[in-house]
Write a protein that holds these residues in place. Sequence first.
Motif, mmCIF file in Angstrom:
data_model
loop_
_atom_site.group_PDB
_atom_site.id
_atom_site.type_symbol
_atom_site.label_atom_id
_atom_site.label_comp_id
_atom_site.label_asym_id
_atom_site.label_seq_id
_atom_site.Cartn_x
_atom_site.Cartn_y
_atom_site.Cartn_z
ATOM 1 N N LEU A 1 -57.015 54.154 78.819
ATOM 2 C CA LEU A 1 -56.249 55.354 79.203
ATOM 3 C C LEU A 1 -56.726 56.533 78.353
ATOM 4 O O LEU A 1 -57.077 56.357 77.176
ATOM 5 C CB LEU A 1 -54.760 55.136 78.947
ATOM 6 C CG LEU A 1 -53.962 54.342 79.971
ATOM 7 C CD1 LEU A 1 -52.535 54.126 79.456
ATOM 8 C CD2 LEU A 1 -53.927 55.037 81.322
ATOM 9 N N PRO A 2 -56.697 57.741 78.900
ATOM 10 C CA PRO A 2 -57.109 58.917 78.125
ATOM 11 C C PRO A 2 -56.202 59.118 76.909
ATOM 12 O O PRO A 2 -55.015 58.777 76.952
ATOM 13 C CB PRO A 2 -56.926 60.079 79.107
ATOM 14 C CG PRO A 2 -56.817 59.468 80.450
ATOM 15 C CD PRO A 2 -56.301 58.070 80.270
ATOM 16 N N PRO A 3 -56.743 59.698 75.823
ATOM 17 C CA PRO A 3 -55.954 59.933 74.611
ATOM 18 C C PRO A 3 -54.693 60.751 74.888
ATOM 19 O O PRO A 3 -53.648 60.527 74.255
ATOM 20 C CB PRO A 3 -56.904 60.731 73.706
ATOM 21 C CG PRO A 3 -58.274 60.465 74.231
ATOM 22 C CD PRO A 3 -58.159 60.126 75.671
ATOM 23 N N SER A 4 -54.750 61.675 75.838
ATOM 24 C CA SER A 4 -53.567 62.508 76.117
ATOM 25 C C SER A 4 -52.420 61.640 76.639
ATOM 26 O O SER A 4 -51.247 61.885 76.314
ATOM 27 C CB SER A 4 -53.905 63.589 77.145
ATOM 28 O OG SER A 4 -54.444 62.990 78.312
ATOM 29 N N VAL A 5 -52.741 60.627 77.438
ATOM 30 C CA VAL A 5 -51.691 59.758 77.980
ATOM 31 C C VAL A 5 -51.078 58.926 76.848
ATOM 32 O O VAL A 5 -49.859 58.752 76.774
ATOM 33 C CB VAL A 5 -52.253 58.866 79.108
ATOM 34 C CG1 VAL A 5 -51.200 57.885 79.599
ATOM 35 C CG2 VAL A 5 -52.751 59.729 80.261
ATOM 36 N N ILE A 6 -51.925 58.441 75.939
ATOM 37 C CA ILE A 6 -51.416 57.679 74.796
ATOM 38 C C ILE A 6 -50.479 58.557 73.959
ATOM 39 O O ILE A 6 -49.402 58.124 73.532
ATOM 40 C CB ILE A 6 -52.593 57.158 73.922
ATOM 41 C CG1 ILE A 6 -53.475 56.220 74.744
ATOM 42 C CG2 ILE A 6 -52.097 56.465 72.665
ATOM 43 C CD1 ILE A 6 -52.765 55.013 75.327
ATOM 44 N N ALA A 7 -50.878 59.824 73.767
ATOM 45 C CA ALA A 7 -50.024 60.745 72.997
ATOM 46 C C ALA A 7 -48.691 60.961 73.712
ATOM 47 O O ALA A 7 -47.624 61.009 73.079
ATOM 48 C CB ALA A 7 -50.746 62.084 72.794
ATOM 49 N N GLY A 8 -48.732 61.082 75.026
ATOM 50 C CA GLY A 8 -47.502 61.277 75.803
ATOM 51 C C GLY A 8 -46.588 60.070 75.704
ATOM 52 O O GLY A 8 -45.370 60.200 75.501
ATOM 53 N N ILE A 9 -47.170 58.877 75.810
ATOM 54 C CA ILE A 9 -46.370 57.651 75.712
ATOM 55 C C ILE A 9 -45.732 57.558 74.329
ATOM 56 O O ILE A 9 -44.558 57.180 74.183
ATOM 57 C CB ILE A 9 -47.252 56.398 75.957
ATOM 58 C CG1 ILE A 9 -47.820 56.385 77.375
ATOM 59 C CG2 ILE A 9 -46.448 55.125 75.696
ATOM 60 C CD1 ILE A 9 -48.912 55.331 77.598
ATOM 61 N N THR A 10 -46.512 57.899 73.286
ATOM 62 C CA THR A 10 -46.007 57.801 71.919
ATOM 63 C C THR A 10 -44.785 58.697 71.731
ATOM 64 O O THR A 10 -43.776 58.289 71.145
ATOM 65 C CB THR A 10 -47.124 58.178 70.918
ATOM 66 O OG1 THR A 10 -48.250 57.329 71.176
ATOM 67 C CG2 THR A 10 -46.676 58.009 69.481
ATOM 68 N N GLU A 11 -44.860 59.914 72.263
ATOM 69 C CA GLU A 11 -43.716 60.824 72.161
ATOM 70 C C GLU A 11 -42.549 60.296 73.007
ATOM 71 O O GLU A 11 -41.390 60.326 72.574
ATOM 72 C CB GLU A 11 -44.123 62.240 72.605
ATOM 73 C CG GLU A 11 -43.029 63.279 72.476
ATOM 74 C CD GLU A 11 -42.456 63.382 71.056
ATOM 75 O OE1 GLU A 11 -43.208 63.247 70.074
ATOM 76 O OE2 GLU A 11 -41.209 63.584 70.941
ATOM 77 N N ALA A 12 -42.850 59.784 74.203
ATOM 78 C CA ALA A 12 -41.786 59.259 75.065
ATOM 79 C C ALA A 12 -41.082 58.082 74.385
ATOM 80 O O ALA A 12 -39.859 57.941 74.474
ATOM 81 C CB ALA A 12 -42.359 58.823 76.415
ATOM 82 N N LEU A 13 -41.853 57.258 73.668
ATOM 83 C CA LEU A 13 -41.254 56.115 72.977
ATOM 84 C C LEU A 13 -40.235 56.581 71.932
ATOM 85 O O LEU A 13 -39.167 55.986 71.765
ATOM 86 C CB LEU A 13 -42.354 55.256 72.327
ATOM 87 C CG LEU A 13 -41.889 54.054 71.504
ATOM 88 C CD1 LEU A 13 -41.065 53.080 72.340
ATOM 89 C CD2 LEU A 13 -43.093 53.325 70.892
ATOM 90 N N ASN A 14 -40.561 57.689 71.247
ATOM 91 C CA ASN A 14 -39.593 58.279 70.304
ATOM 92 C C ASN A 14 -38.318 58.680 71.016
ATOM 93 O O ASN A 14 -37.214 58.377 70.572
ATOM 94 C CB ASN A 14 -40.167 59.580 69.703
ATOM 95 C CG ASN A 14 -40.965 59.301 68.465
ATOM 96 O OD1 ASN A 14 -40.659 58.365 67.744
ATOM 97 N ND2 ASN A 14 -41.989 60.113 68.228
ATOM 98 N N LEU A 15 -38.475 59.392 72.121
ATOM 99 C CA LEU A 15 -37.313 59.919 72.840
ATOM 100 C C LEU A 15 -36.484 58.791 73.433
ATOM 101 O O LEU A 15 -35.256 58.831 73.412
ATOM 102 C CB LEU A 15 -37.771 60.883 73.938
ATOM 103 C CG LEU A 15 -38.468 62.151 73.421
ATOM 104 C CD1 LEU A 15 -39.144 62.905 74.567
ATOM 105 C CD2 LEU A 15 -37.481 63.063 72.706
ATOM 106 N N VAL A 16 -37.156 57.779 73.964
ATOM 107 C CA VAL A 16 -36.439 56.646 74.554
ATOM 108 C C VAL A 16 -35.552 55.990 73.497
ATOM 109 O O VAL A 16 -34.412 55.609 73.760
ATOM 110 C CB VAL A 16 -37.439 55.618 75.144
ATOM 111 C CG1 VAL A 16 -36.787 54.258 75.346
ATOM 112 C CG2 VAL A 16 -38.008 56.130 76.461
ATOM 113 N N GLN A 17 -36.071 55.893 72.271
ATOM 114 C CA GLN A 17 -35.300 55.229 71.222
ATOM 115 C C GLN A 17 -34.164 56.091 70.699
ATOM 116 O O GLN A 17 -33.090 55.585 70.382
ATOM 117 C CB GLN A 17 -36.226 54.850 70.063
ATOM 118 C CG GLN A 17 -37.241 53.802 70.464
ATOM 119 C CD GLN A 17 -38.050 53.311 69.278
ATOM 120 O OE1 GLN A 17 -37.534 52.601 68.416
ATOM 121 N NE2 GLN A 17 -39.306 53.688 69.230
#
Length: 392
Positions: A270-286
Motif C-alpha cells: 500500500l502507498p505510504p499515504s494510506v499507511i499514514a491515514g490508517i495510523t491516524e484512523a487507528l488513533n481516532l478509533v481508539q
Amino acid sequence: MKWIEDELRKLEDRSLNRSLQISATVSGHQGYVLRRQKTLLDLSSNDYLGLARHPAIAAAMTQALLAEGTGSGASRLITGNRPPYGRLEDALAAWQQSEAALVFANGYMANLGVIQALAGRGDVVFSDRLNHASIVDGIGLSRAEHVRYRHNDMEHLRLLLYKHRDAGRKLIVTDAVFSMDGDQAPLAELVALKREYGAILMVDEAHSGGVYGARGEGLCHALGLQSGVDVHVGTFSKAFGVYGAYVSGSRTLIRWLVNKARPVIYSTALPPSVIAGITEALNLVQTERHRRERLAASSRQFRSSLRMAGFQVGPGDSPIVPVVVGDNATALRFSSALEAEGIAAVAVRPPTVPDGTARIRFSLSAAHTPDDLADAANRIERVALRLGVLAQ
Ligand SMILES: *Cc1c(COP(=O)(O)O)cnc(C)c1O
C-alpha cells in the motif's frame, strides 16, 4: 462473444443486472451522497464511525504523500516496506492485544491470503453459509474441502466437525457480524467447538472492527473471547474510513503469512499515504469513543422506528439493518422509490444473498443525526406502504 450479451439479457430478465452508478460526496454534508443531481441521505455505505472525511486523517495522508511520494514501488518483501509499516503493525498488535499483526491491501485479499496459507489439499474449511464472498473465494483458491454449515447453526457445525474428525487440518471461518444480515456469530460456542475438535478459528471483523469493544477492537474483544480466536481479520475500509486490512494473531502465524500469503508476496505494498491515514484512523478509533456510542444509539433508534412501522428487523445494535422483501424486482422498485424520496439504499440481490431473500440493506453511520434517521424511517414507511412492501 455473443454469449455474453445473451447472458446479460438473462440477468436483466431476472432483475439481476448490475450497473455502476456515480455517487459523489456532498461538500459540508457528511452522511449524504449526490446521485443523478440529487442529494440523498446515504444509508448504504460502511463508513460506520463517520471517519471517511476526518480532517486529521486527511492531513496525515497529505503530509505522507508530499514527504514520501505516491507509490511504494514494490511489494514489501522487495523494497516497499517503509518504516511506517512496522510502526503501524506494532500499534495494531498492541490494540488487538496480540503478539503480532500484518497489513494487507484490503479485506478481500486478506481473506484470500490467509485461507490459502492455512489450508490446502486434504484439509477442511468449515464456513458459515452466509460468510462473505471473499471467504468463499479464499476457500476455493486453497483447494481444501469446502464444508458449509447452516447459518449460525452450532449443532450442524458440530456434526460436520465430527464427520471430518480424521481430516488433515481443520479451519473454522466466520464473519463476526454478518455483512448482509447484521447479526452476530455465536463466538463463545465457536471457541468451545474449535477447542474440542482441535481446529483453527478465524474471525472476520469487517463490520465489527471499530464498532465493538472499549477501544473498537472488535466483537471478539467485546465478549472477552480474543484469546480463543487464532486468526483475527479486519478491514480499514469500513469503520476506519480509509483502505486496507489487517490480520492479527501469534508471531508464528504472522511469520507464516509473510512467507505464504500470496497477496502480500506478489502485490505492491500500500502507498505510504494510506499507511499514514490508517495510523491516524487507528488513533481516532481508539480514543473517540463517542462515535461508537452514537452509532449504537442510532442503530437502536432506527431499528425501533422500523419495527414500530411494522417491519421485521432483528435485535441488536449493529450498524447493518436489513429489510428483506424477497423478490428481486420488488427490492429494485423499493430502492428506486427510496431514491426518489431522498434516500440512497441499494437493493441487495442474489448471489450476494440467498435466492428469494432480496433486501434493502440499510447501514448506519455516526455521521447521521437522530433527526436524519427519524425522518428517514418515516419516509421508508411511507414508500413501503405505497409499494405494498408493508401491509396497509
Ligand atoms: C467488506 C468485507 C470484506 C472485504 O473488505 P475490503 O477491505 O472492502 O476488501 C471482507 N469481509 C467482510 C465480511 C466484508 O464485509
